[in-house]
Design an enzyme around this catalytic site. Structure first.
Site, PDB file in Angstrom:
ATOM      1  CD  GLU A 173      -3.122  -1.061   2.105  1.00 18.89           C
ATOM      2  OE1 GLU A 173      -3.049  -0.265   3.054  1.00 18.89           O
ATOM      3  OE2 GLU A 173      -4.092  -1.823   1.939  1.00 18.89           O
ATOM      4  CD  GLU A 292      -3.843  -5.964   3.029  1.00 20.31           C
ATOM      5  OE1 GLU A 292      -4.729  -5.289   3.581  1.00 20.31           O
ATOM      6  OE2 GLU A 292      -2.618  -5.708   3.114  1.00 20.31           O
TER       7      GLU A 292
HETATM    8  O1  AHR Z   1      -5.259  -6.005   6.967  1.00 17.73           O
HETATM    9  C1  AHR Z   1      -5.163  -4.875   7.783  1.00 17.73           C
HETATM   10  C2  AHR Z   1      -4.421  -3.720   7.105  1.00 17.73           C
HETATM   11  O2  AHR Z   1      -5.223  -3.216   6.070  1.00 17.73           O
HETATM   12  C3  AHR Z   1      -3.123  -4.055   6.431  1.00 17.73           C
HETATM   13  O3  AHR Z   1      -2.027  -4.026   7.282  1.00 17.73           O
HETATM   14  C4  AHR Z   1      -2.992  -2.972   5.403  1.00 17.73           C
HETATM   15  O4  AHR Z   1      -2.245  -3.370   4.285  1.00 17.73           O
HETATM   16  C5  AHR Z   1      -4.423  -2.612   5.077  1.00 17.73           C
HETATM   17  O5  AHR Z   1      -4.623  -1.237   5.071  1.00 17.73           O
END
Ligand code: AHR
Length: 504
Positions: A173, A292
């Site tokens: 990110e 994610e």
């Molecule tokens: O999964 C929780 C968080 O969400 C992670 O660390 C991050 O990559 C995202 O913003």
């Protein structure tokens, strides 16, 4: 009663399914590692401190690949802190989650855990506080057979054979202002390009994923993907997507519109990657890694994200999932199947406690959240290739689109076993769906070998430590197959899997 029709033909396939779409994520955050997968002294812990109740549930979940060590945590992580003798490992402030990291668990413990539960490791390199030099040193430590300082260091830590980690994420990110060492697209694109190039010089067999936007609502979304890939196209194989499904109106019907939004997101990022390819007259196709994804909207308060006093592994974002969350997860999995030609990897975030399908109590039991079930059933039965379908059902108007079909569906065929599997979500919350499926061109006599629904009349029902099976799969009450015609009654607000196989 609402009705729906699904036609599938053995001659028309979307793509082979890459089973890495059944990945999850383990971050050094809250109780995912500590008291999640790793809890020395727990009644089920083995000699390594790995909780066997969690290991067994991970196997049951059908996980194929696990991303590690973060997440936001990655952007401040020194991998050297987590290898070698435990008594020499430093305690450090983790600025991602305002916690104290003990480093009692690190790279080699994670590899041991992956080997034990039978999953592939996916690693990230820190492009926040570190960069190309750290990345080349880390991959040399992990993957080089021997004869160099860092490969010999790994051996001295008890790992004679290389870890052979194939899938690598280039940071996390990096567009997010919350990220330690956030970057502009140009800064990150150049860093990703050079880091990928050098990592592949160390080990040409690896696959590399560049960071896409942190989510589809980022102000730089789409332009970020274009610019990053414009720099890194030649050296990366994947671009990542992250999405956490929200429920701002507390409306189940609207909440299900996240299924369409995920589909738009995937198709947009694929189109951008192909636009970059076109500027180079290149036939190379960058694949998508949804590394994610999950439902996450309840545990988003300040207290969920941060505890005062720099604690060790505090409980953070321990979202409790309900029926509608499970149905949405089932629908999103169907979307992943139907985009199998571009989505070749995906990680539900995370595995345990932190927005996870598995919950644990320190020193106590582990249990399955509602979202565990559609994931486990899809991972179990979606094999082989994903087929094209023609689906027809009534629609309703939502914010995502004026025409949200009540039926959300996908079909897979495992040519090895002959199993043809139907995945179907009935988004109608008050009417049973009369589903008729035509299975064309599969030949021979078939039978139904499994037909399960995930359903509960209360959309807010949850699984807890004391009532862990409130929402759990149950047989579909009415389903039959006559020749190539399958008929099923799907409960209002239900996610279903119907497995057919050739008759012996
Ligand atoms: O999964 C929780 C968080 O969400 C992670 O660390 C991050 O990559 C995202 O913003």
């Amino acid at each position: 009663m609402t009705s729906a029709r699904l036609i599938v033909d053995a001659d028309f396939a979307i793509s082979d399914l890459d089973r890495r779409v059944f990945g999850t994520f383990v971050e050094h955050m809250g109780r995912c590692v500590y008291t999640g997968i790793f809890e020395p002294g727990h009644p089920t812990a083995d000699a390594n401190g790995f909780r066997q109740d969690v290991a067994n549930l991970t196997k049951e979940l059908g996980v194929t690949i696990v991303r590690y060590p973060g997440g936001n945590f990655l952007s401040g992580y020194n991998w050297e802190d987590g290898v070698g003798p435990k008594e020499q490992r430093p305690r450090r402030l983790d600025l991602a989650w305002f916690s104290t990291e003990t480093n009692a668990f690190g790279t080699n413990e994670f590899i041991d855990w992956c080997r034990q539960v039978g999953v592939e490791p996916m690693f990230g390199v820190n492009l926040g506080t570190r960069g190309i030099d750290d990345a080349r040193r880390f991959i040399e430590y992990c993957n080089h057979p021997g004869g160099t300082e860092l490969s010999e260091l790994r051996k001295s830590h008890g790992y004679d054979k290389p870890h052979d980690i194939k899938f690598w994420c280039l940071g996390n990110e990096m567009d997010g202002p919350w990220q330690i060492g956030a970057k502009t697209a140009a800064e990150y694109g150049r860093a990703a390009h050079e880091t990928a190039k050098v990592m592949r010089w160390v080990d040409p067999s690896i696959e590399l994923s560049a960071c896409g936007s942190s989510n589809r609502d980022m102000p730089t979304y789409a332009r970020w993907e274009y610019e990053v890939l414009d720099h890194a196209f030649d050296h990366v194989d994947f671009i990542s997507l992250h999405t956490y499904f929200m429920n701002p109106h507390d409306s189940t019907e609207e909440f299900f519109g996240n299924i369409e939004l995920l589909d738009y997101f995937i198709k947009e990022v694929a189109a951008i990657a192909d636009a970059v390819a076109a500027t180079r007259r290149s036939q190379k196709r960058i694949m998508l890694s949804l590394d994610e994804w999950n439902v996450w909207y309840k545990a988003r308060g300040h207290d969920d994200l941060r505890k005062p006093g720099w604690p060790e592994h505090p409980p953070l974002i321990e979202e409790v999932y309900n029926t509608e969350d499970a149905l949405l997860i089932g629908g999103a999995l169907i979307t992943l199947l139907n985009n199998a030609d571009r989505v070749k990897c995906a990680c539900m975030a995370q595995l345990v406690n932190i927005i996870g399908p598995i919950m644990t109590e320190p020193g106590g039991p582990a249990w399955r959240q509602t979202i565990f079930h559609p994931f486990a059933l899809t991972a179990k039965y979606a094999r082989g290739r994903v087929l094209r379908t023609l689906a027809t059902s009534a629609t309703y108007a939502g914010k995502a689109t004026e025409e949200m079909a009540y039926l959300v569906s996908a079909v897979t065929e495992d040519e090895a076993t002959g199993q043809v599997v139907i995945f179907a979500l009935n988004r109608h919350l008050t009417e049973t769906m009369d589903l008729k499926v035509e299975l064309r061109g599969f030949g021979g006599q078939r039978q139904i070998v499994e037909a399960l629904e995930v359903h509960h009349p209360n959309m807010k029902a949850v699984n807890t430590k004391d009532a862990p099976n409130t929402v759990a799969p149950a047989p579909i009450k009415s389903v039959s197959l006559d020749g190539d015609k399958l008929v099923a009654r799907l409960m209002p607000g239900s996610w279903n899997v119907i497995v057919t196989a050739p008759k012996a």
